[in-house]
Design a protein around this motif. Structure first.
Motif, PDB file in Angstrom:
ATOM      1  N   LYS A   1       2.584 -14.025  10.848  1.00 19.97           N
ATOM      2  CA  LYS A   1       1.481 -13.022  10.217  1.00 19.97           C
ATOM      3  C   LYS A   1       0.847 -12.024  11.362  1.00 19.97           C
ATOM      4  CE  LYS A   1       0.522 -16.181   6.041  1.00 19.97           C
ATOM      5  NZ  LYS A   1      -0.498 -16.967   5.686  1.00 19.97           N
ATOM      6  N   VAL A   2       0.296 -11.040  11.066  1.00 17.42           N
ATOM      7  CA  VAL A   2      -0.577 -10.158  11.884  1.00 17.42           C
ATOM      8  C   VAL A   2      -1.632  -9.816  11.057  1.00 17.42           C
ATOM      9  CG1 VAL A   2      -0.511  -7.938  13.099  1.00 17.42           C
ATOM     10  CG2 VAL A   2       1.459  -9.043  12.988  1.00 17.42           C
ATOM     11  N   VAL A   3      -2.910 -10.191  11.811  1.00 15.40           N
ATOM     12  CA  VAL A   3      -3.992  -9.865  11.221  1.00 15.40           C
ATOM     13  C   VAL A   3      -4.764  -8.581  12.105  1.00 15.40           C
ATOM     14  CG1 VAL A   3      -5.377 -11.691  12.533  1.00 15.40           C
ATOM     15  CG2 VAL A   3      -6.449 -10.770  10.653  1.00 15.40           C
ATOM     16  N   ILE A   4      -5.382  -7.610  11.415  1.00 14.22           N
ATOM     17  CA  ILE A   4      -6.052  -6.475  12.243  1.00 14.22           C
ATOM     18  C   ILE A   4      -7.159  -6.290  11.469  1.00 14.22           C
ATOM     19  CG2 ILE A   4      -5.659  -4.067  12.300  1.00 14.22           C
ATOM     20  CD1 ILE A   4      -2.550  -4.390  12.900  1.00 14.22           C
ATOM     21  N   PHE A   5      -8.195  -5.786  12.472  1.00 12.45           N
ATOM     22  CA  PHE A   5      -9.562  -5.409  12.055  1.00 12.45           C
ATOM     23  C   PHE A   5      -9.480  -3.922  12.063  1.00 12.45           C
ATOM     24  CE2 PHE A   5      -9.997  -9.492  14.140  1.00 12.45           C
ATOM     25  CZ  PHE A   5     -10.985 -10.104  13.427  1.00 12.45           C
ATOM     26  N   VAL A   6     -10.019  -3.522  10.806  1.00  9.29           N
ATOM     27  CA  VAL A   6      -9.670  -1.957  10.407  1.00  9.29           C
ATOM     28  C   VAL A   6     -11.320  -1.210  10.501  1.00  9.29           C
ATOM     29  CG1 VAL A   6      -9.003  -0.217   8.888  1.00  9.29           C
ATOM     30  CG2 VAL A   6      -7.726  -2.437   8.965  1.00  9.29           C
ATOM     31  N   SER A   7     -11.387  -0.308  11.422  1.00  6.44           N
ATOM     32  CA  SER A   7     -12.667   0.468  11.575  1.00  6.44           C
ATOM     33  C   SER A   7     -12.421   1.704  10.719  1.00  6.44           C
ATOM     34  CB  SER A   7     -12.891   0.712  13.046  1.00  6.44           C
ATOM     35  OG  SER A   7     -13.179  -0.395  13.496  1.00  6.44           O
ATOM     36  N   ASN A   8     -13.173   1.752   9.790  1.00  6.97           N
ATOM     37  CA  ASN A   8     -13.138   3.367   9.127  1.00  6.97           C
ATOM     38  C   ASN A   8     -14.311   4.062   9.613  1.00  6.97           C
ATOM     39  OD1 ASN A   8     -10.920   2.688   7.437  1.00  6.97           O
ATOM     40  ND2 ASN A   8     -12.638   1.135   6.058  1.00  6.97           N
ATOM     41  N   CYS A   9     -14.244   5.436  10.137  1.00  4.36           N
ATOM     42  CA  CYS A   9     -14.804   6.252  10.608  1.00  4.36           C
ATOM     43  C   CYS A   9     -15.083   7.522   9.819  1.00  4.36           C
ATOM     44  CB  CYS A   9     -14.256   6.719  11.963  1.00  4.36           C
ATOM     45  SG  CYS A   9     -13.742   5.076  13.145  1.00  4.36           S
ATOM     46  N   PHE A  10     -16.376   7.845   9.636  1.00  5.59           N
ATOM     47  CA  PHE A  10     -16.604   8.834   8.753  1.00  5.59           C
ATOM     48  C   PHE A  10     -17.643   9.908   9.640  1.00  5.59           C
ATOM     49  CE2 PHE A  10     -16.535   5.141   5.830  1.00  5.59           C
ATOM     50  CZ  PHE A  10     -16.013   5.515   5.010  1.00  5.59           C
ATOM     51  N   THR A  11     -17.578  11.043   8.976  1.00  2.00           N
ATOM     52  CA  THR A  11     -18.455  11.995   9.665  1.00  2.00           C
ATOM     53  C   THR A  11     -19.126  12.931   8.590  1.00  2.00           C
ATOM     54  OG1 THR A  11     -18.497  13.899  11.226  1.00  2.00           O
ATOM     55  CG2 THR A  11     -16.524  13.783   9.944  1.00  2.00           C
ATOM     56  N   TRP A  12     -20.449  13.190   8.841  1.00  2.00           N
ATOM     57  CA  TRP A  12     -21.018  14.211   8.021  1.00  2.00           C
ATOM     58  C   TRP A  12     -21.986  15.069   8.643  1.00  2.00           C
ATOM     59  CZ3 TRP A  12     -21.928   9.075   8.126  1.00  2.00           C
ATOM     60  CH2 TRP A  12     -23.324   8.443   8.520  1.00  2.00           C
ATOM     61  N   GLU A  13     -22.712  15.949   7.992  1.00  2.00           N
ATOM     62  CA  GLU A  13     -23.634  16.919   8.740  1.00  2.00           C
ATOM     63  C   GLU A  13     -25.089  16.407   8.269  1.00  2.00           C
ATOM     64  OE1 GLU A  13     -23.058  21.011   8.305  1.00  2.00           O
ATOM     65  OE2 GLU A  13     -21.490  20.995   9.604  1.00  2.00           O
ATOM     66  N   ASN A  14     -26.010  16.231   9.286  1.00  3.15           N
ATOM     67  CA  ASN A  14     -27.507  15.820   8.779  1.00  3.15           C
ATOM     68  C   ASN A  14     -28.062  17.190   8.407  1.00  3.15           C
ATOM     69  OD1 ASN A  14     -27.959  17.248  10.964  1.00  3.15           O
ATOM     70  ND2 ASN A  14     -28.461  15.521  12.162  1.00  3.15           N
TER      71      ASN A  14
ATOM     72  N   ASP B   1     -14.919  -2.371   8.676  1.00  4.01           N
ATOM     73  CA  ASP B   1     -15.050  -2.600   6.958  1.00  4.01           C
ATOM     74  C   ASP B   1     -14.093  -3.389   6.249  1.00  4.01           C
ATOM     75  OD1 ASP B   1     -17.266  -0.735   6.845  1.00  4.01           O
ATOM     76  OD2 ASP B   1     -15.974   0.754   7.364  1.00  4.01           O
ATOM     77  N   GLN B   2     -12.762  -3.290   6.941  1.00  2.00           N
ATOM     78  CA  GLN B   2     -11.696  -4.327   6.409  1.00  2.00           C
ATOM     79  C   GLN B   2     -10.914  -5.030   7.501  1.00  2.00           C
ATOM     80  OE1 GLN B   2     -10.065  -0.290   4.642  1.00  2.00           O
ATOM     81  NE2 GLN B   2      -9.559  -1.532   3.180  1.00  2.00           N
ATOM     82  N   VAL B   3     -10.236  -5.957   6.972  1.00  3.57           N
ATOM     83  CA  VAL B   3      -9.366  -6.980   7.838  1.00  3.57           C
ATOM     84  C   VAL B   3      -7.927  -6.851   6.879  1.00  3.57           C
ATOM     85  CG1 VAL B   3      -8.624  -8.993   8.767  1.00  3.57           C
ATOM     86  CG2 VAL B   3     -11.004  -8.263   8.980  1.00  3.57           C
ATOM     87  N   GLU B   4      -6.879  -6.581   7.635  1.00 10.74           N
ATOM     88  CA  GLU B   4      -5.631  -6.576   6.897  1.00 10.74           C
ATOM     89  C   GLU B   4      -4.617  -7.594   7.331  1.00 10.74           C
ATOM     90  OE1 GLU B   4      -4.388  -2.495   6.693  1.00 10.74           O
ATOM     91  OE2 GLU B   4      -6.301  -1.711   5.691  1.00 10.74           O
ATOM     92  N   LEU B   5      -3.777  -8.142   6.776  1.00 11.80           N
ATOM     93  CA  LEU B   5      -2.741  -9.063   7.173  1.00 11.80           C
ATOM     94  C   LEU B   5      -1.498  -8.762   6.751  1.00 11.80           C
ATOM     95  CD1 LEU B   5      -3.139 -12.100   8.140  1.00 11.80           C
ATOM     96  CD2 LEU B   5      -2.693 -12.749   5.709  1.00 11.80           C
ATOM     97  N   TYR B   6      -0.692  -8.705   7.600  1.00  7.46           N
ATOM     98  CA  TYR B   6       0.852  -8.532   7.363  1.00  7.46           C
ATOM     99  C   TYR B   6       1.494  -9.896   7.430  1.00  7.46           C
ATOM    100  CZ  TYR B   6       5.779  -7.524   8.473  1.00  7.46           C
ATOM    101  OH  TYR B   6       6.906  -7.462   8.320  1.00  7.46           O
TER     102      TYR B   6
END
Length: 391
Positions: free
Chosen positions: A173-186, A198-203
């Motif tokens: 099994k492979v475990v990966i920490f996933v960073s989700n990156c957002f952008t917006w204007e103030n 935000d997520q951890v995924e497992l193969y």
């Protein structure tokens, strides 16, 4: 007088397989052509396990070094297969390049070994991951994840990875920490970026698929050493809390935390690497500053105990991993690979060079584990004999 009668000695099949299980993978691959029953037997879980256990029992270690020979650490990285025979003194046998990863700086990151298998991954940003059995020379590119991501993403980063074996289901099994990156204007029209785990995924190799798993919210640093998989668990130094270790149980697929040893310093002053030490979790500490380096090894066996200390090795820069009989591979201040024997306090230069802090060592035992991939191919892996070349 009658001609001599030739007798044929027939060995029991179990005895034959017992003998064959002690041979090198290279010989077994050749012997697949001898007869179909042999070829089929080599692929059974029983024979694969027995062969691997024999290698472990006899401490039949193989050695790979990842390094860069360029003028900067951003140049192409490659592997060198070193001879482990006593009379050859760690001579370079093969240089191995991986075109599949060569578009990425410092690529690839390496995790394992686990039962003779290595996991190779594109660093930091991206999602190219592959499994590699350097003994059978089989290479498998993992499929892209089908896990749903939140809408409105600028990009997704895969920052941490772990690789291990689930003994209950006989699955890698492979475990990966996933960073989700957002952008917006103030309100002032400036672009704002948000970045979080935000997520951890497992193969699963057995299902050849990914899934999302629950996450404790504590991220983990990768160790600079390869082997942070130990006896069914993957370990990382916790990112948010200096005195904790984050672990992942490969069987129940759960995260937990545990304390670091009370080593008498702070992680602002010392580097920490987590590693497998004879089947137990080890933690090796060494100073961030200074020219004379000391190394302390702590081992977790119910509780943390200091295994040994190596004081002030002149010219040593950082540890790379352990060899047989407690010998320690080090990178010298001259960017050369050296081997330290703590029993006689002898430092031996092995004549292998690399650009500063690009050397990584991995030791593994041979394995017949199949990956359902393909044999090494120049599109992915190029292996060249190193005869006549300088180390």
């Amino acid at each position: 007088m009658q001609g001599s009668i030739k007798t044929r000695l027939e060995l029991p099949e179990m005895l034959v397989l017992e003998i064959l299980s002690k041979l090198h993978v290279k010989s077994l691959i050749r012997f697949r052509c001898v007869c179909k029953p042999w070829s089929s037997s080599f692929e059974t879980p029983h024979f694969i396990t027995k062969h691997h256990r024999n290698n472990l029992k006899n401490n039949n270690l193989n050695l790979l070094i990842k390094r860069c020979h360029g003028a900067t650490r951003d140049d192409i990285h490659y592997f060198s297969q070193l001879s482990t025979e006593k009379d050859q003194n760690f001579r370079v046998k093969h240089n191995i390049h991986l075109p599949f990863f060569e578009n990425f700086v410092h690529a690839p990151l390496v995790h394992g070994p686990c039962n003779g298998i290595l996991c190779l991954a594109e660093p930091v940003v991206g999602h190219n991951v592959a499994l590699w059995n350097p003994s059978t020379r089989e290479f498998k590119i993992l499929p892209q994840s089908t896990v749903q991501r939140p809408p409105g993403l600028e990009y997704t980063s895969f920052d941490r990875l772990g690789f291990g074996y689930d003994s209950q289901t006989d699955d890698f099994k492979v475990v990966i920490f996933v960073s989700n990156c957002f952008t917006w204007e103030n309100e002032e029209g400036m672009s704002i970026y948000s970045h979080s785990i935000d997520q951890v995924e497992l193969y699963s190799l057995k299902s050849d698929s990914w899934k999302e798993i629950s996450f404790s919210g504590v991220d983990g640093y990768d160790s600079s050493l390869f082997n942070n998989y130990v006896s069914g668990f993957i370990y990382w130094q916790a990112c948010t809390v200096d005195d904790l270790i984050l672990s992942f149980d490969m069987v129940n697929e759960k995260f937990s935390t545990s304390p670091l040893p009370e080593f008498g310093g702070s992680l602002e002053q010392y580097y920490l690497d987590l590693l497998d030490f004879n089947g137990f979790l080890g933690a090796i500490f060494y100073p961030r500053e200074g020219t004379n380096k000391s190394f302390d090894l702590w081992v977790m066996n119910g509780s943390w105990t200091k295994q040994f200390s190596v004081e002030s090795i002149l010219g040593a820069e950082r540890p790379l991993g352990f060899w047989k009989n407690g010998e320690l591979f080090l990178e010298s201040s001259d960017q050369e690979l050296v081997l330290f024997d703590p029993s006689i306090k002898e430092l031996r230069n092995l004549g292998i060079h690399a650009y500063q802090e690009t050397m990584r060592i991995t030791t593994y035992v041979e394995s017949l584990v199949t990956l359902n991939g393909r044999l090494e191919h120049e599109e992915y892996i190029i292996r060249r004999p190193a005869e006549g070349e300088s180390n």
